[in-house]
Design a protein around this motif. Sequence first.
Motif, PDB file in Angstrom:
ATOM      1  N   MET A  53       0.930  -1.210  -0.135  1.00 17.07           N
ATOM      2  CA  MET A  53      -0.071  -0.010  -0.024  1.00 17.07           C
ATOM      3  C   MET A  53       0.851   1.242  -0.031  1.00 17.07           C
ATOM      4  SD  MET A  53      -2.841   1.190   2.717  1.00 17.07           S
ATOM      5  CE  MET A  53      -3.613  -0.395   3.001  1.00 17.07           C
ATOM      6  N   TYR A 288     -14.968  -0.688   4.120  1.00 12.67           N
ATOM      7  CA  TYR A 288     -14.348  -1.135   2.733  1.00 12.67           C
ATOM      8  C   TYR A 288     -12.978  -0.504   2.590  1.00 12.67           C
ATOM      9  CZ  TYR A 288     -18.876  -3.285   2.007  1.00 12.67           C
ATOM     10  OH  TYR A 288     -20.239  -4.148   2.117  1.00 12.67           O
ATOM     11  N   TRP A 289     -11.868  -0.494   3.410  1.00 16.36           N
ATOM     12  CA  TRP A 289     -10.720   0.082   3.299  1.00 16.36           C
ATOM     13  C   TRP A 289      -9.877  -0.043   2.098  1.00 16.36           C
ATOM     14  CZ3 TRP A 289      -5.985  -2.502   2.743  1.00 16.36           C
ATOM     15  CH2 TRP A 289      -5.838  -3.621   3.164  1.00 16.36           C
ATOM     16  N   LYS A 290     -10.323  -1.407   1.369  1.00 13.44           N
ATOM     17  CA  LYS A 290      -9.568  -1.506   0.207  1.00 13.44           C
ATOM     18  C   LYS A 290     -10.099  -0.557  -1.031  1.00 13.44           C
ATOM     19  CE  LYS A 290      -6.899  -5.896  -0.485  1.00 13.44           C
ATOM     20  NZ  LYS A 290      -6.690  -7.026  -0.947  1.00 13.44           N
ATOM     21  N   PHE A 294      -8.479   2.258  -3.227  1.00 13.37           N
ATOM     22  CA  PHE A 294      -8.550   2.048  -4.588  1.00 13.37           C
ATOM     23  C   PHE A 294      -9.081   3.471  -5.336  1.00 13.37           C
ATOM     24  CE2 PHE A 294     -11.231  -0.121  -8.349  1.00 13.37           C
ATOM     25  CZ  PHE A 294     -10.033   0.149  -9.137  1.00 13.37           C
ATOM     26  N   SER A 358     -13.570   2.040  -9.632  1.00 12.65           N
ATOM     27  CA  SER A 358     -13.705   2.390  -8.248  1.00 12.65           C
ATOM     28  C   SER A 358     -15.308   2.844  -7.979  1.00 12.65           C
ATOM     29  CB  SER A 358     -12.682   3.449  -7.786  1.00 12.65           C
ATOM     30  OG  SER A 358     -12.828   4.478  -8.560  1.00 12.65           O
ATOM     31  N   ILE A 439      -5.598  -4.830  -7.153  1.00 17.41           N
ATOM     32  CA  ILE A 439      -5.887  -5.022  -5.778  1.00 17.41           C
ATOM     33  C   ILE A 439      -6.967  -5.905  -5.693  1.00 17.41           C
ATOM     34  CG2 ILE A 439      -7.016  -3.350  -4.146  1.00 17.41           C
ATOM     35  CD1 ILE A 439      -5.469  -1.096  -5.445  1.00 17.41           C
ATOM     36  N   PHE A 440      -7.641  -6.173  -6.798  1.00 13.79           N
ATOM     37  CA  PHE A 440      -8.683  -7.369  -6.696  1.00 13.79           C
ATOM     38  C   PHE A 440      -8.489  -8.277  -7.514  1.00 13.79           C
ATOM     39  CE2 PHE A 440     -10.472  -3.115  -5.373  1.00 13.79           C
ATOM     40  CZ  PHE A 440     -10.789  -3.291  -4.155  1.00 13.79           C
TER      41      PHE A 440
END
Length: 572
Positions: A53, A288-290, A294, A358, A439-440
Amino acid sequence: MCFIYFVMLMTISMSLFILGINFLFYDIVYFIEWEVLSLNSMSVVMTFLFDWMSLIFMSFVLLISSLVIYYSKEYMSGDFNINRFIILVLMFVFSMMLLIISPNLISILLGWDGLGLISYCLVIYFQNIKSYNAGMLTALSNRIGDVALLLAIAWMLNYGSWNFIFYLEIMKNDTEMMLIGSLVMLAAMTKSAQIPFSSWLPAAMAAPTPVSALVHSSTLVTAGVYLLIRFNILLVDTWMGQFLLLMSGLTMFMAGLGANFEIDLKKIIALSTLSQLGLMMSILSLGYWKLAFFHLLTHALFKALLFMCAGAIIHNMGNSQDIRLMGGLMMHMPMTSSCFNVANLALCGMPFLAGFYSKDLILESVSLSYINMFVFFLFFFSTGLTVCYSLRLVFYSMTGDFNSSSLHVLSDEGWIMLKSMTGLLIMAVIGGSMLMWLIFPTPHMICLPYYLKLLTLFVCIMGGLIGYLIANVSLYYYNKSLEVYNISVFCGSMWFMPYISTYGVIYWPLYLGTQSVKSFDQGWSEFMGSQMLYYSLKNTSKFNQLIQDNNLKIYLLTFVMWILVLLSFLLF
């Protein structure tokens, strides 16, 4: 000089990005302790945290700052002190880097205060009254958060270390840690300009446009969001998360509404930043921190591009920022207009541009979350408002006839500015999909009813249509919104927040300070304290000096006086 910095920062950015991908794939985290000083049994240790990160975020900050510095070479060409400006920007970036890699509240404060101080220097860069006022509002608003961070540092003395990263797991079950978390949340709210600290963000537009492109995309305003991403455990299923959700939702709604009544080009984009910050904070407070991270990265790309295009337009318009004086710019500045429109569409969430990946995922996750109707309304209505002000902006500036002076020199010949914009244009197109895969990597299955799945698309289309219609009936100097003047003033002035902040943060504290100084420091305490002591000592020493002058008459008089005093004591 600018080109050397550009190449250097770009190289470091690419290296960090490749390293970040490596850390992400192999799930590597490096925690480095560097002993700065060792004296007897005491050691001063500096800690750094390198994970995927921090590395990816640093690479994005450096990418944008390298392009901004290269862009400044032409934009700030009339400035004799351009080297001073570039050094300020580099110091600003260094402060942000220090904040990103710090797992320690003390070193975070170093980067945090560095950002605050240098942002003040950059806001007042064009030295005039408006800039000074904006700089003072920015500095004093952010000072509230700095004090909260200092209190959090003081409270963490109870734990034996300032490395908050070790205590995150026990934070939720500990009342003291919840207090530290709430102080950190207050600091993040001031830095990311959430209600009631929102008024400094549009005021900070007094800074040069390259600074705005850097500050409003990836550095100053995102510092608060990044800090809360590190503290994300505290926000899930706690009162802090619920409070932050309400405040950030209202910020998002207020900024979207205000941008629809604004006519200053840079302030519209600043309010758009405020709206997106509210979106990041609210999705973060849902856990939902990710997703928040993002959106923070994708937003940095298209927002920096948007500011750069606005800077090129303002530069060509002879420093005019009024959108009513623009119009037909796509005929005169086709390349800048193309970049501007791509950035605007990415902001609106146009499919397959950076913002779409996003924003769409955020809104679908919100639809799947356990929230009430009010928060749901804030999310979707604010998205509609984003599309609304974006289309209004495009309609005013890009289409129709040119509304300013007939003698103009509009052109796309600023090659250095265009090269910088083209670099970000590519990232604004491919950045979202690239980050999505990184990231996903595992596809998320979001199962929603048909009407909820299409609600995002419906809200965007409706917002765009309303924005077009409102702009269409408010052409040139005739403004439809002035028919409902009171509502326009209320919404356009961010719910009167600048007035309240200016009086609350600047005027009244300074006024009360002046009165207390006049009444106490220079009044009663002066008269009864130091001045009284001074006069008493002066008179006593004068009398003493008189006695010591060996004057016989005075000596006899004094002798007689003492005898009389002694007799009176004996008799009575």
